[in-house]
Design a protein around this motif. Structure first.
Motif, PDB file in Angstrom:
ATOM      1  N   GLU A  63       0.828  -1.193   0.000  1.00 12.56           N
ATOM      2  CA  GLU A  63       0.000   0.000   0.000  1.00 12.56           C
ATOM      3  C   GLU A  63       0.873   1.258   0.000  1.00 12.56           C
ATOM      4  O   GLU A  63       0.619   2.218  -0.740  1.00 12.56           O
ATOM      5  N   GLU A  64       1.930   1.188   0.808  1.00 11.32           N
ATOM      6  CA  GLU A  64       2.879   2.305   0.859  1.00 11.32           C
ATOM      7  C   GLU A  64       3.448   2.574  -0.535  1.00 11.32           C
ATOM      8  O   GLU A  64       3.531   3.715  -0.983  1.00 11.32           O
ATOM      9  N   CYS A 101       2.048   1.927  -3.403  1.00 15.14           N
ATOM     10  CA  CYS A 101       1.044   2.498  -4.295  1.00 15.14           C
ATOM     11  C   CYS A 101       0.858   3.998  -4.043  1.00 15.14           C
ATOM     12  O   CYS A 101       0.735   4.792  -4.981  1.00 15.14           O
ATOM     13  N   TYR A 102       0.856   4.367  -2.762  1.00 15.91           N
ATOM     14  CA  TYR A 102       0.741   5.801  -2.444  1.00 15.91           C
ATOM     15  C   TYR A 102       1.950   6.574  -2.972  1.00 15.91           C
ATOM     16  O   TYR A 102       1.832   7.673  -3.518  1.00 15.91           O
ATOM     17  N   LYS A 111       1.636   7.035  -6.677  1.00 15.62           N
ATOM     18  CA  LYS A 111       0.621   8.031  -6.993  1.00 15.62           C
ATOM     19  C   LYS A 111       1.208   9.437  -6.827  1.00 15.62           C
ATOM     20  O   LYS A 111       1.029  10.315  -7.669  1.00 15.62           O
ATOM     21  N   ASP A 112       1.961   9.577  -5.755  1.00 17.08           N
ATOM     22  CA  ASP A 112       2.621  10.863  -5.522  1.00 17.08           C
ATOM     23  C   ASP A 112       3.613  11.175  -6.655  1.00 17.08           C
ATOM     24  O   ASP A 112       3.631  12.271  -7.212  1.00 17.08           O
ATOM     25  N   GLY A 156       0.781   4.212 -10.398  1.00 15.17           N
ATOM     26  CA  GLY A 156       0.258   5.354  -9.649  1.00 15.17           C
ATOM     27  C   GLY A 156      -0.859   6.088 -10.366  1.00 15.17           C
ATOM     28  O   GLY A 156      -1.180   7.213 -10.029  1.00 15.17           O
ATOM     29  N   ASP A 196      -8.041   6.548  -6.419  1.00 14.47           N
ATOM     30  CA  ASP A 196      -8.227   6.204  -5.020  1.00 14.47           C
ATOM     31  C   ASP A 196      -7.480   4.900  -4.752  1.00 14.47           C
ATOM     32  O   ASP A 196      -7.917   3.823  -5.157  1.00 14.47           O
ATOM     33  N   VAL A 197      -6.355   4.994  -4.032  1.00 16.62           N
ATOM     34  CA  VAL A 197      -5.506   3.818  -3.859  1.00 16.62           C
ATOM     35  C   VAL A 197      -6.202   2.667  -3.120  1.00 16.62           C
ATOM     36  O   VAL A 197      -6.252   1.554  -3.649  1.00 16.62           O
TER      37      VAL A 197
END
Lengths: 306, 304, 530
Positions: free
Chosen positions: C274-275, C277-278, C281-282, C490, C494-495
């Motif tokens: 999850e980290e 993916c965030y 995205k950033d 990314g 919405d992750v």
């Protein structure tokens, strides 16, 4: 016959003028939309690979270069031979296929042929179901032994059910009375086909003939499967192989982590693809006007009757 | 029996004329159809087509369990319907309008130009499309920006694609298809037109009363032929224009591209035969129904 | 009527002539003529150790299929190879190529079409290895068979390589022996590094910090250009994980940096996912890669070469090649090579990336294996196959290096699908007289990697038999492009929602069954090792 065939010679009123205006605008616009991308392809084929990859396509060549063409024509003798193979194949294939398909379509269109629906279904069914590549390949190579044989290029396209049914619909537009008249005059079926039906079918023969010729001209797949002797390559396969090899090779390099595979070769790919399109399109574009005359002037049944 | 023999004798010439095509179809189409059994087999090289073990309906499983079978089937049919309708309308209009013109050169040149897209392979079309629609340098977006609009991220938004794909499809087949209608118009007896002229019909009336009805058999045959492929997606087109860009898949995935992605790594003969058979059966049923409807209307127009 | 008939007759005759000449032309390829065999019929029982064996009494022609393009001097070089082969094992090799463009179609047709041949190139994934094994196309190689007919290969190939080649308990290929690294390096624009105040980049965080400055400060040049799949491999390296051999995409991982940890991590339940993916995205929103990424047809090097991307990630060798090419065109760019995660030991990539297999229907399996033994370990044949004829295509510099000549291009260096018998004990290195800065940097990084190879993990040699989960794998493959790639890149709004959706989809496709199968096979693998 002249150009007024379809308009019955009365097209001078306001209605005709309106229609002409619509036609010029509509067809002109479509023709333009069809032309522009092709111009882009042609100009890209005369550009340098570098310029294309940096700035994309344009209507004029960027950084004019003949690199792509010199790659295509690197071995002129092979190209000439490939051209000869393709031209002969297209010629023979088209004539034989056109005759076969028209003769079959003629029979299926005859209302006095008892099993015409049964046979139409028999042929149509083959477009719905097929057994895939493996059995076909086995048939061609293990039973008919057609590897490295020109028949392997000729046979697969000899008979197209689509063309057959389209041809059938054209023949059915010919009034029955004409055919019966020929029968009453004592013509056999073959004679009727040649002397009555064929002359009436000129536009249809030109159309279906064109489609068959295009199919032969564009076919690289049969050659890929059955021809391994490079002296027998038809044009499309030769060029297809050339471009796709470079492409596929670069893809493999990309997916292949190992550095054991030799580093990428620096060859044009984008511009080469474009040049290839131009090289294979050219001759057909030249041939097309010959076929076209049958679309510009039709036939008059009265004239045939007389 | 005697009756049959008499019938046979009566149709003798016809049968002889059909013989080459029948032999061809038996040898090159019906014989290889044996390969359909692969849909129910666990194919191995050693076993071949007939020797491999039976596999029941397992080859169909991946497709129907995917949860995508309905979506991709629906996409395939809807795209094909859109293509059939748009193509038929454009091609017929082009043919009818071209024929009405007097200018020989315009006719010839316009026709030739319309044929050009046919020669541009889908791979190259995809390059052209990317040059038009790219977010970074596509000229559609450059144009929008210069007109003071926001950029449109075509490749990240499925909703534009039914339109984009339809336009490309019409564009690519307009020349090829309109030739068929031109040939049909050329086959119309001039006397029919002369009769209409004497009746005092104007050009528009003539088109609707003579040209279009006379083109109907060709149009119906072409429609039926297209309907016969309604469950088959144009793989080349979808694969090249959309490719592996998954963001677009809900709007653009058809049966053929879905199967291709699913089987690309394990190249299972049985599974691809299974999907092929599924498509064939659906096409078969659809075309039987369509043909029956046409047959009720006018038997002359039907396929069989 | 008459004219039409005579035309038809003429056509029919033409068609017959066509097929007749075709028949004639095809004979050289359909009848295995062995020129070498007729030239020197008596040379077989000369000097070699094998000559007394009854196995080599009959002369045979081995048919071998390779991938790619035949180079100009290929036949001349193979004539030389065949002379030696003939003398040593009374066999000659007749090689045919499946071109890059067509091997996807034709490889399987060779087997389903009952073609008669003996040897064929293969490679994991792209070279059809697993697929062909699953369909029973290759002959299983037992260790007895290998030891008897290819004893030298058995000596050279490390056990972990055989392990990797094993599927369902049998080995079907002779893997290459060459240490290549799975780790990617970066080629980075030196001028831009300098502009933003970096003399070197060491570490993932520093790299992404540099990317942020680039994305904010430059227009027209993005840090990564068009990439699909974000920076997942860099991230795995940083965390010390590797993908498990045979996994669909990156769904199953193992902690390759910890030799004692043999657990399997399911990516979607991996605590770092999850980290990641965030983070992506950033990165995407900062503009590290283009919005066109998923649609782009760019190849890895394109962005760097045309100047729209500041970096390129690839294996070290390719980084050098393209850095050199970019510098040649734009000397001011000063593209350099960077090891982005220098403090982590490097991983040797799988040996089954190249290999050779024997056709299950081959009539000369033993002799094929003997020939392979020579290709792999006979210095003279190996040199010929890799570099061509000494003095013509290359010059020997001692025993372990070569230099190019002006005719090198006629055969090519390592360009004739000889990778299957890569043997680092006898492969030669190129001798470069005037190295460029990129060459020097390359050698520097390579030396540091060679000195920092991580210890062997028990799962390195694992291989997955997917026979029982083909349906599930097909389904998962079909979902990847839609639900997985955008997430990795990314490119989702919405992750958590995207992860949940992906999870739902792959679970529906049966990932649990695949997971269980992996667990079972890994357990069996570990048990067999101890």
């Amino acid at each position: 016959m002249n150009d007024q065939t379809r308009t019955g010679g009365i097209s001078n009123g306001l209605d005709a003028k309106v229609l002409h205006a619509i036609s010029y605008v509509f067809n002109g616009a479509i023709a333009l939309v069809c032309l522009i991308p092709f111009v882009m392809v042609v100009s890209a084929s005369f550009s340098s690979e570098d310029a294309i990859s940096k700035t994309g396509f344009g209507l004029l060549p960027k950084d004019f270069s003949l690199e792509a063409y010199s790659t295509v024509f690197a071995e002129p003798m092979i190209i000439v031979r490939a051209y000869a193979v393709t031209v002969l194949l297209t010629l023979c294939g088209t004539l034989i296929a056109l005759f076969l398909q028209t003769m079959t379509a003629y029979v299926l269109s005859r209302k006095d042929f008892a099993w015409r629906n049964g046979f139409s279904f028999f042929f149509y069914f083959t477009t719905l179901f097929n057994g895939g590549l493996v059995p076909y390949y086995l048939l061609m190579t293990q039973y008919l032994h057609l590897k490295n044989n020109y028949l392997a290029l000729l046979l697969p396209l000899l008979f197209s059910v689509y063309n057959l049914l389209i041809m059938k619909s054209y023949i059915m537009a010919i009034p029955d009375s004409l055919i019966y008249a020929a029968k009453i005059d004592g013509c056999g079926e073959m004679r009727t086909l040649f002397s009555v039906v064929f002359p009436m079918l000129k536009p249809a023969l030109a159309t279906v003939g064109l489609f068959i010729a295009l199919a032969y001209w564009n076919d690289w797949y049969s050659a890929m499967l059955y021809i391994s002797n490079d002296k027998m390559y038809p044009l499309q396969y030769f060029l297809y192989n050339k471009v796709n090899n470079i492409e596929a090779y670069k893809k493999i390099l990309e997916s292949h982590a190992g550095s054991g595979v030799a580093a990428a070769i620096n060859m044009p790919t984008q511009t080469l693809k474009m040049a290839l399109t131009v090289v294979v399109t050219g001759p057909i574009i030249l041939l097309y006007p010959l076929v076209q005359k049958y679309y510009v002037q039709g036939i008059t049944i009265g004239a045939v009757k007389g | 029996m005697n009756k049959f023999l008499r019938k046979l004798n009566k149709n003798k010439i016809f049968l002889i004329m059909l013989a080459p095509a029948v032999v061809y179809a038996l040898l090159f189409s019906y014989l290889p159809m044996a390969g359909i059994v692969l849909a129910f087999k666990k194919y191995t090289y050693a076993g071949g087509i007939f020797g491999s073990a039976w596999n029941g309906l397992k080859n169909f499983e991946f497709f129907f369990r995917s949860g995508k079978a309905l979506l991709v089937s629906k996409n395939t049919v809807l795209y094909n319907l859109a293509f059939i309708i748009l193509n038929t309308l454009t091609q017929m209009t082009v043919a009818i309008l071209l024929v009405e013109l007097n200018g020989k050169y315009f006719k010839k040149i316009a026709q030739s130009l319309m044929f050009l897209p046919y020669f541009i392979s889908w791979v190259i079309v995809s390059v052209i499309a990317f040059n038009m629609l790219s977010n970074d340098f596509g000229f559609v977006n450059s144009f929008l920006v210069s007109m003071g609009f926001e950029k449109i991220s075509f490749y990240n938004n499925g909703k534009y694609w039914p339109v984009i794909l339809s336009i490309f499809n019409v564009w690519k087949s307009v020349g090829y298809g309109s030739v068929l209608y031109l040939a049909a118009i050329m086959g119309i007896d001039t006397e029919v037109y002369d009769a209409a002229a004497i009746d005092g019909a104007n050009v528009f009336q003539r088109i609707f009363r003579v040209t279009i009805p006379q083109m109907a058999p060709t149009m119906v045959i072409l429609l039926l032929l297209s309907i016969g492929g309604i469950f088959r997606g144009n793989f080349d087109m979808f694969y090249n224009l959309v490719g592996n860009n998954g963001i677009l898949h809900p709007a653009t995935d058809v049966i053929d591209t879905f199967t291709f992605r699913a089987l690309i790594t394990n190249n299972d003969f049985g599974m691809s035969a299974a999907v092929g058979l599924f498509q064939s059966v659906l096409c078969f049923v659809t075309v039987l129904v369509a043909n029956k409807l046409v047959n009720n209307y006018d038997p002359d127009y039907s396929l069989f | 009527m008459k004219r039409a008939l005579s035309l038809l007759v003429a056509l029919a005759m033409f068609a017959m002539t066509l097929s007749a000449c075709a028949g004639n032309q095809s004979s050289p390829t359909t009848q295995p003529a062995a020129p070498a065999a007729t030239e020197k019929p008596e040379s077989a029982p000369a000097d070699s150790g094998n000559s007394g064996n009854s196995e080599t009494a009959d002369p045979v022609v081995l048919k071998m299929y390779l991938l790619g393009e035949k180079s100009k001097d290929f036949d001349a070089v193979y004539d030389k190879i065949n002379e030696i082969m003939k003398a040593k094992i009374n066999a000659t090799v007749e090689a045919s190529f499946l071109s890059w463009a067509e091997h996807d179609t034709k490889y399987s047709l060779l087997f389903s079409g009952n073609e008669d041949f003996d040897l064929i190139f293969t490679a994991a994934t792209w070279g059809h290895y697993e697929t062909t094994v699953a369909l029973g196309g290759f002959y299983p190689l037992s260790f007895d068979f290998i030891k008897q007919y290819a004893p030298d290969i058995y000596e050279v190939v490390p056990p972990v390589a055989w392990d990797q080649a094993e599927i369902g308990g049998s080995i079907y290929m002779v893997p290459q022996y060459n240490n290549e690294f799975t780790n990617d390096a970066y080629a980075v624009r030196g001028d831009l590094m300098e502009k933003y105040g970096y003399s070197t980049i060491s570490g993932f965080d520093q790299l992404t910090e540099f990317f942020s400055k680039l994305a904010a400060g430059e227009s027209g040049v993005s840090p990564r250009g068009n990439i699909q799949g974000g920076m997942i491999y860099e991230y795995f390296q940083k965390e010390g994980y590797s993908t498990l051999p045979g996994t669909p995409k990156e769904f199953f991982l193992y902690k390759s940096m910890d030799v004692s940890d043999t657990s399997i991590n399911y990516l979607l339940e991996w605590d770092k996912f999850e980290e990641y993916c965030y983070l992506m995205k950033d990165f995407y929103e900062q503009g590290f890669w283009s919005k066109d990424s998923l649609a782009s047809m760019d190849q890895r090097q394109d962005g760097l070469l045309r100047g729209t991307s500041a970096t390129m990630a690839w294996n070290l060798g390719s980084c050098k090649t393209y850095a050199t090419e970019a510098n040649l065109a734009h000397p001011d760019w000063n593209v350099t090579l960077v090891d982005i995660i220098p403090d982590i030991p490097k991983q040797v990539s799988s040996y089954i990336n190249n290999g050779m297999a024997i056709n299950a229907n081959s009539k000369n399996k033993e002799r094929a294996m003997m020939a392979l033994n020579l290709f792999y370990t006979d210095k003279e044949i190996h040199d010929l196959a890799f570099y061509g004829i000494e003095g013509v295509h290359w010059k020997a510099i001692g025993d372990d290096a070569y230099s190019t000549t002006d005719r090198t291009g006629d055969y090519g260096i390592s360009a004739n699908c000889n990778w299957a018998w890569n043997n680092m004990n006898i492969n030669r290195d190129e001798y470069i007289e005037n190295p460029t800065p990129a060459d020097i940097k390359f050698q520097e990084i390579l030396d540091s990697w060679n000195g920092n190879i991580r210890g062997e993990h028990p799962l390195d040699g694992f291989s997955f038999d997917k026979a029982s989960v083909t349906n599930e794998l097909a389904l998962i493959d079909s979902l990847v492009a839609q639900y997985y790639t955008p997430l990795l890149s990314g490119m989702v709004d919405d992750v958590p929602k995207a992860i949940a959706e992906l999870k739902k989809q792959v679970e529906n496709a049966g990932i649990q069954k695949v997971h269980d199968e992996f667990k079972a096979q890994v357990a069996a693998h570990i048990a067999a090792q101890s």
